[in-house]
Write a protein that holds these residues in place. Structure first.
Motif, PDB file in Angstrom:
ATOM      1  N   UNK A 141       0.870  -1.182   0.000  1.00  0.00           N
ATOM      2  CA  UNK A 141       0.000   0.000   0.000  1.00  0.00           C
ATOM      3  C   UNK A 141       0.902   1.225   0.000  1.00  0.00           C
ATOM      4  N   UNK A 142       1.134   1.785  -1.175  1.00  0.00           N
ATOM      5  CA  UNK A 142       2.036   2.930  -1.288  1.00  0.00           C
ATOM      6  C   UNK A 142       1.371   4.157  -1.898  1.00  0.00           C
ATOM      7  N   UNK A 143       0.565   3.950  -2.944  1.00  0.00           N
ATOM      8  CA  UNK A 143       0.059   5.071  -3.732  1.00  0.00           C
ATOM      9  C   UNK A 143      -0.951   5.902  -2.942  1.00  0.00           C
ATOM     10  N   UNK A 144      -0.817   7.209  -3.031  1.00  0.00           N
ATOM     11  CA  UNK A 144      -1.782   8.129  -2.450  1.00  0.00           C
ATOM     12  C   UNK A 144      -2.371   9.018  -3.535  1.00  0.00           C
ATOM     13  N   UNK A 145      -3.520   9.652  -3.236  1.00  0.00           N
ATOM     14  CA  UNK A 145      -4.235  10.426  -4.256  1.00  0.00           C
ATOM     15  C   UNK A 145      -3.353  11.489  -4.898  1.00  0.00           C
ATOM     16  N   UNK A 146      -2.633  12.218  -4.070  1.00  0.00           N
ATOM     17  CA  UNK A 146      -1.920  13.386  -4.562  1.00  0.00           C
ATOM     18  C   UNK A 146      -0.568  13.038  -5.183  1.00  0.00           C
ATOM     19  N   UNK A 147      -0.075  11.800  -4.942  1.00  0.00           N
ATOM     20  CA  UNK A 147       1.292  11.488  -5.351  1.00  0.00           C
ATOM     21  C   UNK A 147       1.416  10.612  -6.569  1.00  0.00           C
ATOM     22  N   UNK A 148       0.552   9.586  -6.680  1.00  0.00           N
ATOM     23  CA  UNK A 148       0.700   8.624  -7.761  1.00  0.00           C
ATOM     24  C   UNK A 148       2.060   7.954  -7.715  1.00  0.00           C
ATOM     25  N   UNK A 149       2.741   7.957  -8.846  1.00  0.00           N
ATOM     26  CA  UNK A 149       4.058   7.320  -8.910  1.00  0.00           C
ATOM     27  C   UNK A 149       5.134   8.105  -8.164  1.00  0.00           C
ATOM     28  N   UNK A 150       4.880   9.379  -7.888  1.00  0.00           N
ATOM     29  CA  UNK A 150       5.857  10.200  -7.166  1.00  0.00           C
ATOM     30  C   UNK A 150       5.667   9.983  -5.667  1.00  0.00           C
ATOM     31  N   UNK A 151       6.355   8.983  -5.151  1.00  0.00           N
ATOM     32  CA  UNK A 151       6.163   8.590  -3.751  1.00  0.00           C
ATOM     33  C   UNK A 151       6.675   9.634  -2.775  1.00  0.00           C
ATOM     34  N   UNK A 152       7.461  10.575  -3.269  1.00  0.00           N
ATOM     35  CA  UNK A 152       7.945  11.630  -2.382  1.00  0.00           C
ATOM     36  C   UNK A 152       6.805  12.496  -1.869  1.00  0.00           C
ATOM     37  N   UNK A 153       5.654  12.438  -2.565  1.00  0.00           N
ATOM     38  CA  UNK A 153       4.502  13.225  -2.138  1.00  0.00           C
ATOM     39  C   UNK A 153       3.666  12.551  -1.066  1.00  0.00           C
ATOM     40  N   UNK A 154       4.135  11.438  -0.506  1.00  0.00           N
ATOM     41  CA  UNK A 154       3.407  10.721   0.536  1.00  0.00           C
ATOM     42  C   UNK A 154       3.109  11.632   1.721  1.00  0.00           C
ATOM     43  N   UNK A 155       1.851  11.593   2.198  1.00  0.00           N
ATOM     44  CA  UNK A 155       1.463  12.425   3.345  1.00  0.00           C
ATOM     45  C   UNK A 155       1.153  11.610   4.593  1.00  0.00           C
ATOM     46  N   UNK A 158       4.483  -0.527   3.351  1.00  0.00           N
ATOM     47  CA  UNK A 158       3.881   0.777   3.104  1.00  0.00           C
ATOM     48  C   UNK A 158       4.891   1.864   3.416  1.00  0.00           C
ATOM     49  N   UNK A 159       4.584   3.078   2.993  1.00  0.00           N
ATOM     50  CA  UNK A 159       5.461   4.224   3.206  1.00  0.00           C
ATOM     51  C   UNK A 159       4.748   5.291   4.023  1.00  0.00           C
ATOM     52  N   UNK A 160       5.498   5.946   4.887  1.00  0.00           N
ATOM     53  CA  UNK A 160       4.958   7.043   5.693  1.00  0.00           C
ATOM     54  C   UNK A 160       6.083   7.998   6.055  1.00  0.00           C
ATOM     55  N   UNK A 161       5.707   9.213   6.391  1.00  0.00           N
ATOM     56  CA  UNK A 161       6.670  10.247   6.762  1.00  0.00           C
ATOM     57  C   UNK A 161       7.005  10.155   8.251  1.00  0.00           C
ATOM     58  N   UNK A 162       8.299  10.236   8.565  1.00  0.00           N
ATOM     59  CA  UNK A 162       8.795  10.294   9.937  1.00  0.00           C
ATOM     60  C   UNK A 162       9.671  11.537  10.062  1.00  0.00           C
ATOM     61  N   UNK A 163      10.100  11.878  11.277  1.00  0.00           N
ATOM     62  CA  UNK A 163      11.034  13.015  11.409  1.00  0.00           C
ATOM     63  C   UNK A 163      12.288  12.850  10.561  1.00  0.00           C
ATOM     64  N   UNK A 164      12.671  11.604  10.285  1.00  0.00           N
ATOM     65  CA  UNK A 164      13.863  11.355   9.478  1.00  0.00           C
ATOM     66  C   UNK A 164      13.597  11.301   7.992  1.00  0.00           C
ATOM     67  N   UNK A 165      12.330  11.457   7.583  1.00  0.00           N
ATOM     68  CA  UNK A 165      11.989  11.424   6.173  1.00  0.00           C
ATOM     69  C   UNK A 165      11.107  10.232   5.827  1.00  0.00           C
ATOM     70  N   UNK A 166      10.923   9.998   4.533  1.00  0.00           N
ATOM     71  CA  UNK A 166      10.040   8.933   4.053  1.00  0.00           C
ATOM     72  C   UNK A 166      10.627   7.573   4.431  1.00  0.00           C
TER      73      UNK A 166
END
Length: 537
Positions: A183-197, A226-234
């Motif tokens: 489970x990686x893709x988010x509405x705003x990011x698509x293939x650009x996972x750096x946009x994960x919120x 899955x991917x998520x944002x932490x203080x250290x980054x994605x």
């Protein structure tokens, strides 16, 4: 007990000029191209697996699983959250066949040619029911990603490679076997996972995840990467589906109403402070998950070859048992030309995919670099060829090809999927360019691979020279599709020159490496009999 045949006489007419049902098939024994190009795989294992999958009753389960798609069961009668997906028993039967057969486990068991055998199993399974490939593929591909944290590897991998299917909704330690989703893709990011919120907040030794995922593949898996944002980054995480005495807060919002892949569920989910284990270091999320993506790409390169083969064998069966205008369709020159032309694309896709799989089996660093480039090239070209090939095969059956009594409509819906999953065409092209720019010796390794086939085909040598002249340097982004298609076609030709009969490799070089018509059948000067023999043995 013998089964009585259906009546061929109706009240108004006799049923004639209609092919009989195909009955039991042997997906290994009837496929000489698979035997040739899968020469480093476990032939005995594939022979057993292909014979089992080809049985009429197993193929019927594939049709049943597609006709009865999964259902989301979000709440019980009292309104308590369940967040479950229920599947038809035929789906579970096919999962059991694949997992007990080693689809997810075999490459990690240490046997020679493990990834080659796995790749061939993807190809074979896709011919029967491609939907079940998704959860089994992700389970296979999760293993190398889990190496980023030894404790998680030790906890999960024995269950992911247990060679059985255990669909019970229970915590991992109570299960005989497990599957892993993504489970990686988010509405705003698509293939650009750096946009994960999605946010991850530390809670003791674990983390709590909060956020929405636009695509969750196989939502009844026992865990998700899955991917998520932490203080250290994605950062990458393993989210267990079930906790001790409770359900983790992974809430299904809805199942996607997809074009194809109907037997397999894809969902939108929300993490409502769901518990998760960190996989790898904070900030290393992309680097961690890319190991899973790399291996799932192998499967997305192999699946279209399986879909192509089913479509072509259905068309060949119809043409062999159907007459029109006073002759069998298969004996009519135009039909033979069309089927032979399509067969070249199928065998090329199969050959390149299995060639790349052999690089996955190698521990040599140059082979590892080639595997990264080769799998992207194979995924790109095979999936661009698959939809038009399936359509042409559908047309060979005329109106029946458009009817759900045949597998062609399912194949047509399925054909675009693997081009989109794990990087659409543009993403794949950009990844190839990044690899060539950033990985030492990548360009030299690619050149050495292409040069292996020189001196055996004048058409190939001329096409390779033309490619080098056209692209003396790495291309600009706008020219990437042209560049990648040219590279992938050359790579396919090089593999066929080395491993296919001359009738196939010569025809491919003559018709794919130079200007040709854009519709199937617009070829000339090829041995249709020898090429079609590769399709049916």
């Amino acid at each position: 007990m013998p089964i009585s045949p259906p009546h061929s006489e109706t009240d108004t007419h006799a049923v004639t000029n209609q092919p009989e049902l195909r009955g039991d098939l042997d997906l290994w024994a009837d496929d000489p191209a698979l035997q040739d190009h899968g020469h480093t795989a476990d032939a005995a294992h594939l022979a057993q697996y292909g014979a089992k999958l080809g049985r009429a009753e197993i193929r019927a389960k594939g049709r049943t699983a597609n006709h009865h798609p999964p259902e989301a069961v979000l709440f019980d009668a009292g309104g308590r959250r369940l967040d479950e997906v229920h599947y038809h028993p035929a789906y579970h039967d096919l999962m059991q066949i694949g997992l007990t057969g080693g689809y997810a486990a075999l490459p990690w068991e240490g046997a020679k040619g493990g990834h080659s055998t796995h790749a061939a199993m993807v190809y074979l399974t896709s011919q029967v029911e491609p939907g079940v490939c998704c959860p089994m593929t992700m389970t296979y591909a999760a293993v190398p990603a889990l190496r980023a944290t030894q404790a998680l590897f030790a906890e999960w991998v024995p269950k992911l490679t247990a060679r059985m299917h255990d669909p019970a909704p229970a915590p991992l330690r109570h299960k005989a076997a497990a599957t892993m989703g993504m489970a990686m893709t988010e509405k705003q990011g698509g293939s650009d996972l750096r946009g994960t919120t999605t946010q991850a907040v530390r809670d003791g030794d674990l983390y709590r995840l909060r956020g929405h995922k636009w695509f969750c593949s196989a939502p009844m898996s026992d865990g998700f990467l899955t991917l998520a944002q932490t203080p250290g980054g994605l950062t990458c995480f393993v989210v267990p589906r079930w906790l001790e005495g409770a359900r983790n807060a992974v809430h299904i919002q809805r199942l996607k109403d997809k074009l194809g892949n109907r037997s397999n569920a894809s969902a939108e989910i929300e993490y409502a402070d769901a518990y998760a284990h960190r996989l790898g270091d904070e900030g290393a999320g992309i680097r961690t998950i890319i190991e899973m993506v790399h291996h799932t790409r192998l499967d997305t390169a192999m699946a279209p070859a399986g879909l192509m083969r089913v479509a072509l064998t259905e068309a060949h069966h119809w043409a062999t048992h159907r007459s029109s205008f006073g002759a069998q369709l298969i004996d009519q020159p135009l039909m033979r030309r069309v089927l032979a032309d399509l067969t070249l694309d199928w065998e090329g896709t199969l050959a390149l995919g299995l060639h790349v799989a052999r690089a996955f089996d190698s521990t040599d660093e140059a082979d590892r670099v080639f595997a990264r480039l080769g799998v992207a090239l194979a995924k790109y070209l095979g999936n661009k060829l698959c939809p038009p090939l399936v359509y042409e095969a559908m047309e060979c059956l005329g109106g029946m090809g458009y009817v759900e009594d045949t597998p062609l409509p399912m194949l047509y819906r399925e054909a675009p999927l693997n081009a989109i999953w794990e990087g659409s065409g543009n993403v794949i092209c950009l990844d190839i360019l990044r690899t060539l720019h950033s990985v030492p010796d990548a360009t030299d390794i690619l050149s050495a691979e292409l040069n292996t086939a020189t001196g055996q085909s004048a058409q190939y040598d001329a096409a390779l020279k033309m490619h080098i002249q056209m692209f003396p340097n790495l291309p600009d982004e706008a020219d990437l599709r042209w560049y990648v298609e040219s590279l992938a076609t050359l790579m396919t030709a090089s593999v066929l020159i080395r491993h296919a009969p001359p009738a196939v490799s010569d025809a491919y070089a003559a018709t794919r490496l130079d200007a040709r018509g854009r519709t199937a059948g617009a070829i000339t000067g090829v041995d249709t009999t020898a090429i079609l023999a590769r399709l049916m043995g």
